[in-house]
Design a protein around this motif. Sequence first.
Motif, PDB file in Angstrom:
ATOM      1  N   LYS A 340       0.846  -1.185   0.000  1.00  0.00           N
ATOM      2  CA  LYS A 340       0.000   0.000   0.000  1.00  0.00           C
ATOM      3  C   LYS A 340       0.887   1.243   0.000  1.00  0.00           C
ATOM      4  O   LYS A 340       1.761   1.397   0.866  1.00  0.00           O
ATOM      5  CB  LYS A 340      -0.910   0.013   1.232  1.00  0.00           C
ATOM      6  N   LEU A 341       0.666   2.119  -0.968  1.00  0.00           N
ATOM      7  CA  LEU A 341       1.453   3.343  -1.094  1.00  0.00           C
ATOM      8  C   LEU A 341       0.531   4.514  -1.395  1.00  0.00           C
ATOM      9  O   LEU A 341      -0.464   4.351  -2.120  1.00  0.00           O
ATOM     10  CB  LEU A 341       2.489   3.209  -2.216  1.00  0.00           C
ATOM     11  N   LYS A 342       0.855   5.674  -0.854  1.00  0.00           N
ATOM     12  CA  LYS A 342       0.101   6.886  -1.154  1.00  0.00           C
ATOM     13  C   LYS A 342       0.681   7.518  -2.411  1.00  0.00           C
ATOM     14  O   LYS A 342       1.821   7.988  -2.414  1.00  0.00           O
ATOM     15  CB  LYS A 342       0.149   7.856   0.029  1.00  0.00           C
ATOM     16  N   LEU A 343      -0.111   7.507  -3.473  1.00  0.00           N
ATOM     17  CA  LEU A 343       0.366   7.950  -4.779  1.00  0.00           C
ATOM     18  C   LEU A 343      -0.664   8.855  -5.439  1.00  0.00           C
ATOM     19  O   LEU A 343      -1.865   8.736  -5.170  1.00  0.00           O
ATOM     20  CB  LEU A 343       0.626   6.740  -5.691  1.00  0.00           C
ATOM     21  N   PRO A 344      -0.213   9.752  -6.314  1.00  0.00           N
ATOM     22  CA  PRO A 344      -1.176  10.582  -7.056  1.00  0.00           C
ATOM     23  C   PRO A 344      -1.990   9.723  -8.020  1.00  0.00           C
ATOM     24  O   PRO A 344      -1.516   8.687  -8.505  1.00  0.00           O
ATOM     25  CB  PRO A 344      -0.275  11.568  -7.814  1.00  0.00           C
ATOM     26  N   GLN A 345      -3.226  10.160  -8.292  1.00  0.00           N
ATOM     27  CA  GLN A 345      -4.094   9.398  -9.184  1.00  0.00           C
ATOM     28  C   GLN A 345      -3.506   9.279 -10.581  1.00  0.00           C
ATOM     29  O   GLN A 345      -3.705   8.277 -11.269  1.00  0.00           O
ATOM     30  CB  GLN A 345      -5.482  10.070  -9.257  1.00  0.00           C
ATOM     31  N   ASP A 346      -2.766  10.306 -11.019  1.00  0.00           N
ATOM     32  CA  ASP A 346      -2.207  10.292 -12.370  1.00  0.00           C
ATOM     33  C   ASP A 346      -0.779   9.773 -12.408  1.00  0.00           C
ATOM     34  O   ASP A 346      -0.019  10.061 -13.338  1.00  0.00           O
ATOM     35  CB  ASP A 346      -2.253  11.697 -12.986  1.00  0.00           C
TER      36      ASP A 346
END
Length: 382
Positions: A340-346
């Motif tokens: 699980k990583l916090k990433l931008p949608q794009d």
Amino acid sequence: MTFTTYQTPAPLEAYLRRATLGLPPERREEVWNELEEHLLCRAEQLEFQGHPPEKALEQALRELGPPLRVSAAMNGVHNMPKLIAFATLTTLAVSAGLYALAQQPAPTMQVPVQTQAPRVQCVKPDETQPKLPLVVKTGRVNCYQDNSGTQEGLYVSFTEVERALKPLGLRTEPSTDGGTLYFKNTLGQTLTASYAVFKRDGEAYLAVSDLIIMVMDSNAFPVHVSGYDQPVFNLKNVSNIVMQGKGQQFNQQVYRSLAESAALHFYDFSKYSKVWSYEFSEPAARTTERVISTPFKPGEVIAAYQWSGDRPDTLPDGRSYVSHKIILNLGVTDEQGKVKLKLPQDAKFTTTKPTSAGSDVQLVKLTNTPLGNMKSGLFLPK
């Protein structure tokens, strides 16, 4: 962290940058030119013998030895025959030491790590000096210890560094003022040096990140890190170094320091200025948590890097540089190899160096990846 330019696409230029890293500016150009001339002449000889151009250059670089050792030799060696002899002797000594140590089980060593340090104030020598304890003089700046405040980080004492390096056949020697630690081989030549960050109870401490960068740059030993809950630096067949620190988030601090140091291998900011830095930050609150499928086993630590922007800044010695903002997020693979990583949608996943700030994201496996070849940890989602 601030660094002189380090990586370039050309193997020769990358080698020269590493081999001259840490030299005074007035000597760096001279050493650079001397090494370049020697390497190009040797490559030309190899080409004449029938080697393809790229293979000839690779062979010339191998013959000269790891760039960190070359850099150390150039601090006290001025002619090329002595330099080559030094590199050869060092390589033989290291090889013999590793062979001997490979015949016995690798011991485990506990190394205590401090997570808090006094604040440090650095000023140019020609400015009014603060009435604080002097820690180190680097030539460009004087750094003083401000005990009225603290800063977070990972720091290890000179004594512990010396103890940890003994199994490698290396030794340390502090400067007369105790502000610099010199790393020497069995022949007594200086390989590199690190500055103290602060002093406490008569003991000097340096940043763990400096040690990690030194290992990443030297390629001298096959070092990798394993174990998320208890990070262990595994030096194959030599020793296992377990870092011990206080606090529930200590293991995360270790891996974040490793990830920040490894960023040197994934970005090329040399086109901006001769001096540049990273400015790391956590993902924004609005960033979406995503589940990424990886080809890895459970328990591997994964780092996600995104170059989000730049800003100009000035060093304490007055030099201008560009600070590059990197969003860094860490995660651990689960039983299915997902993280699980916090990433931008794009987010656009890539294994190549981004050429500008944007939504490009690089994923890197930090655990069980050779520190001397962090690029081998780059991967794309399954």
